[in-house]
Structure formats: structure tokens, C-alpha cells
Design an enzyme around this catalytic site. Structure first.
Site, mmCIF file in Angstrom:
data_model
loop_
_atom_site.group_PDB
_atom_site.id
_atom_site.type_symbol
_atom_site.label_atom_id
_atom_site.label_comp_id
_atom_site.label_asym_id
_atom_site.label_seq_id
_atom_site.Cartn_x
_atom_site.Cartn_y
_atom_site.Cartn_z
ATOM 1 C CG ASP A 151 -0.195 -0.062 2.547
ATOM 2 O OD1 ASP A 151 0.800 -0.839 2.639
ATOM 3 O OD2 ASP A 151 -0.585 0.641 3.484
ATOM 4 C CD GLU B 35 4.081 0.756 6.860
ATOM 5 O OE1 GLU B 35 4.879 1.114 7.742
ATOM 6 O OE2 GLU B 35 3.724 1.518 5.920
#
Length: 484
Positions: free
Chosen positions: A111, A176
């Protein structure tokens, strides 16, 4: 700048040649991954769909490498506004299960932080663009490039039909940047299953401290984030009508925030330095050996003057001493123009970066006690409430562990120089999580240069870092096999 001085072992020479020959393919793969808008920060269905697509692409790539891949359903995320969004799956993948070999687990995330051309990007953030050997694009260095470098290192051995020197495991997530939602629970659940055979854990989610000299990271600071609220009433006051007859919440708050740190950066909370690990001679020598041009660092930071004059002092205050930063005031008038308002309720926000061997709960008590003492001396009739919104412990590793020796050797093989042994002044909670839940040694092998601009506009990774970093990982596999 650097070159390997000793001849390569035959197996590695072929792998390195393969990596050089296929570097354009590797860049193309990064381009395809950067094109997926896997933003986990903005809670929007479009970005969640992109995240699911990103995880599926990665799982497919690992399957084609011959890995056994499980995409673990992580359920859904409840948002403050009441809506619910699905959490992208976490990939748990395994390649090889030879009991005579070391098992190395790589953690990465796919991400990214939000990015928009209008924010000041010189190129489309989701279109990887190469300019003068720099590969610009959101996620290029944080963390898609390093994840791909690890996969490419594995694929080079597979393509050459060479036996992988180690067993490989992957744990790859997609949340994350949004706080690794639900990851800790998964790790607890899998510690006696997926992680049971793991010997070593590698993270590559940070940067060198130099533009050209490689580094290994062995520690990060923790963080405790505080709010202090001062309240007279919920409504604001007119300063002409009430100014001079009440204890103003903003005046109280400014006094409280001003009591936390002095002009030289020294934290004024009593007892805060009591548990800080003492400085050793070995540690001082580590700082001396680090390659940091202070003038260049200051200029690139656009700072007129730092609080300290030597490289060693600056690095120690970035990494091994706590720091206190004041971040903002909620409820204050912050618009242009002149408004004669007395805020009725204000909230100050500040954080302390923690270092070994500081304890989060002890720091919370010390800060609360200090602010209560300062507030009581003001004899204010307002209410004050201190809260710790976040508490993350620091992480530090033993640099004499096997995988640190292997990582140093691998870097020397590829770059012909010893790496800087560095810490990171920010907080990377996943390292401490692995250490505490899985009870295995964690090493951080960053691939990106200090000027890569992770989280910023015009994020990039240099082609050189990306390709040579792939070689470092391949050499690391080799060195781990030699040492295990």
C-alpha cells in the site's frame, strides 16, 4: 562509486549477470505495480478495490515462482463515520522447506500514501517515469521497489535453475500506511504455524542515510503521542466582553506546552532521561564511522542551523536520545485575518520519540504528573485532561547476530564497501512486533537513498539502488547459507 574488490563465487556471478541482463524487465514490473493506486490511507471504495487488485497481482507473481501462497482474509475495517470497508488480504507465501537450510522471512507492504499530480508532482505519481536514472512514482521506494527486488532475487535463482540457498517465506500486507490494521492478531495466530520454522526476519522499508553509501538499520525509536485538553466551556468567548476576568484556556495551554522542552531541545519532564541506555565506547565509534556530510545534510534539509554542531551529536539526538515535538493546537483560531476570540476549549498535541530502555507506561505517568504539577501552580479554574493517544516501544537488535554478519558481507560483495550501521529516528512498529511475537532476530536492509522522498511529492528509487539492491538480496541468501 563503489565496486566489488574480490572475485564473486561462481553461483553468484551467474545470478548477478542475470539481474543485469533483465533489469529493464524488472523496471517494467515496477512500472506495472506503481500504476496500481493502492492507497490505504484514504477510506474510499475505489482505493480499496485497487488494494485488492495489488495483492492479487503479487500473489499471482509468487505462485508463478513456485511458492505456496495463502491470501488470508482479514475481515473489514470499521471507520469513525460508521461505514465499513474490507481489509485487503495478507499474503503468506513459502518457497522451500529443506530442514538443513536457514529459513528467512521477508516482510513488505504494497500500500502507499496518497498522491495527486496537483500536490506538486512533476510527473503522474502512478506512472513510473525514469529521469536521469531516477524512477519516479508513488510506492517506488516505499515499498513496492524493495518487495520486487526481493522477488527478483529469488526469481534469478529459479530462472537459472539453481537451488535457492535458503528457504524463503513472505509476509506481505496492504495496510501498513494505515497502521497495519489487524496484522498483529494474524501474527499471534500464526506464530506457531507459519512462523514456527522461521530463523530470521528481513524488512526493507526505510532508507540509507547517504545518497550513495549503503546502510543496515538495527534500531528505531518508539513514539508516545499525547493530547492535553484545557477547557473553560464548550463555546468561545468575545475578548472585549470577557478578556481580563477569566483564566483563558489558551494561556494555560501555551504555558503547559512551553514547560515541556527548552530551546536546546532538552526535555523538561522530570525523570524522562532516567532509563535511557548509557552510551558505550563501541557505539560512539559506530557514529564516527558513518558517512554524513553535515553541510550537505543541512542544505538539503533547508535548515539554517541545527541544535548541534557535530555529526556524532546530531546522529545521537536523532536515534539514541528521546525528542519531544509539539504538533498543533485544536480549537485555536488559525485562519488569516484578525478575530478577537478567546477559545473556550483547546487541545494541544505533542509526542515523545522513545529510545531503549524507556517504557511507554512510565513515560505516560511522568508526562501526566509533570503537566498536572505545572497546571496546579497556575491556580486556574479550568479543567485539564492529559491523554496518551498512542504508545509504541523502540526497537533495537544485536548487530552481532548471524544475519547482520550476512547482510554486511552481501553489501561488501555488491558495493565493495562496509555499510553504515544506522538507526532510524522514526517508528517502524512492525520490527518490534516481530521481535516480541515471533522471537526472532530482525534486520532492516534498506535499498533506497536518503533523497528518495518516501511519503512526499516526487517519490523515487534510483535504478542503481533497485538493481544493485536486488543483487544484495541474492548475495544475502548466499551468505546466510554459508553462515547458518
Amino acid at each position: 562509486m563503489f565496486s566489488s574488490s574480490s572475485p564473486l563465487p561462481a553461483p553468484l556471478e551467474k545470478v548477478f549477470q542475470y539481474i543485469d541482463l533483465h533489469q529493464d524487465e524488472f523496471v517494467q514490473m515496477l512500472k506495472e505495480w506503481v500504476a496500481i493506486e493502492s492507497d490505504s490511507v484514504q477510506p474510499v471504495p475505489h482505493f480499496r478495490q485497487e488494494l485488492f487488485r495489488m495483492m492479487a497481482v503479487a500473489a499471482d507473481m509468487l505462485q508463478r515462482l513456485g511458492a505456496h501462497v495463502a491470501s488470508v482474509d482479514m475481515g473489514s475495517q470499521q471507520l469513525p463515520d460508521g461505514q465499513s470497508l474490507p481489509i485487503p488480504p495478507v499474503i503468506l507465501a513459502e518457497l522451500g522447506n529443506d530442514p538443513t537450510k536457514a529459513t528467512v522471512c521477508f516482510y513488505g507492504h504494497l500500500d502507499v500514501q496518497p498522491a495527486d499530480r496537483a500536490d506538486g508532482w512533476l510527473t503522474d505519481p502512478y506512472m513510473l517515469t525514469e529521469v536521469d536514472g531516477k524512477l519516479y512514482g508513488r510506492g517506488a521506494t516505499d515499498n513496492k521497489g524493495p518487495v520486487l527486488a526481493w522477488i527478483h532475487a529469488v526469481s534469478a535463482f529459479r530462472a537459472l535453475e539453481r537451488d535457492l540457498p535458503v528457504n524463503i517465506k513472505f509476509i506481505i500486507e496492504g495496510m501498513e500506511e494505515a497502521g497495519s490494521v489487524a496484522l498483529e492478531e494474524l501474527m499471534e495466530k500464526e506464530k506457531d504455524r507459519f512462523f514456527s520454522g522461521v530463523d530470521y526476519i528481513v524488512i526493507s522499508d526505510n532508507l540509507w542515510i547517504s545518497q550513495r553509501k549503503p546502510a543496515i538499520t538495527y534500531g528505531t525509536r518508539g513514539n508516545s503521542y499525547f493530547t492535553v485538553e484545557v477547557k473553560c466551556r464548550d463555546q468561545d468567548f468575545h475578548s472585549g466582553t470577557f478578556g481580563g476576568i477569566l483564566h483563558e484556556p489558551m494561556a494555560d495551554l501555551v504555558a503547559l506546552l512551553g514547560s515541556l522542552v527548552d530551546s536546546s531541545g532538552h526535555i523538561l519532564v522530570p525523570g524522562i532521561y532516567d532509563e535511557v541506555a548509557p552510551l558505550t565506547e563501541e557505539e560512539i565509534n559506530t557514529y564516527k564511522a558513518i558517512d554524513l556530510d553535515l553541510e550537505e545534510y543541512r542544505n538539503s534539509s533547508q535548515v539554517a542551523k541545527f541544535l548541534f554542531n557535530t555529526k556524532e551529536e546530531i546522529l545521537m539526538h536523532l536515534w539514541r536520545y528521546p525528542s519531544l515535538s509539539i504538533h498543533g493546537i485544536e480549537g485555536a483560531f488559525d485562519e488569516p485575518g484578525a478575530k478577537t476570540v478567546i477559545p473556550g476549549r483547546v487541545i494541544g498535541k505533542f509526542s515523545i520519540r522513545l529510545v531503549p530502555h524507556m517504557n511507554v507506561s512510565v513515560v505516560e505517568k511522568q508526562v501526566t504528573q509533570h503537566l498536572e504539577d505545572v497546571f496546579s501552580k497556575r491556580n486556574s479554574s479550568n479543567e485539564m485532561v492529559v491523554s496518551m493517544a498512542l504508545g509504541l516501544h523502540p526497537w533495537i537488535a544485536n548487530i552481532n547476530n548471524t544475519q547482520y554478519i550476512a547482510a554486511k558481507r552481501a553489501i561488501r560483495t555488491v558495493f565493495g564497501t562496509d555499510p553504515d550501521m544506522i538507526r532510524d529516528g522514526s517508528t517502524i512498529p512492525i520490527a518490534k512486533m516481530f521481535q516480541e511475537i515471533v522471537h526472532k532476530s530482525v534486520v532492516m536492509i534498506p535499498l533506497g537513498a536518503v533523497d528518495d522522498g518516501e511519503h512526499s511529492q516526487n517519490e523515487k528509487i534510483n535504478r542503481w539502488n533497485y538493481i544493485e539492491g536486488t543483487k544484495v538480496f541474492a548475495a544475502f541468501f548466499f551468505e546466510m547459507a554459508q553462515l547458518h
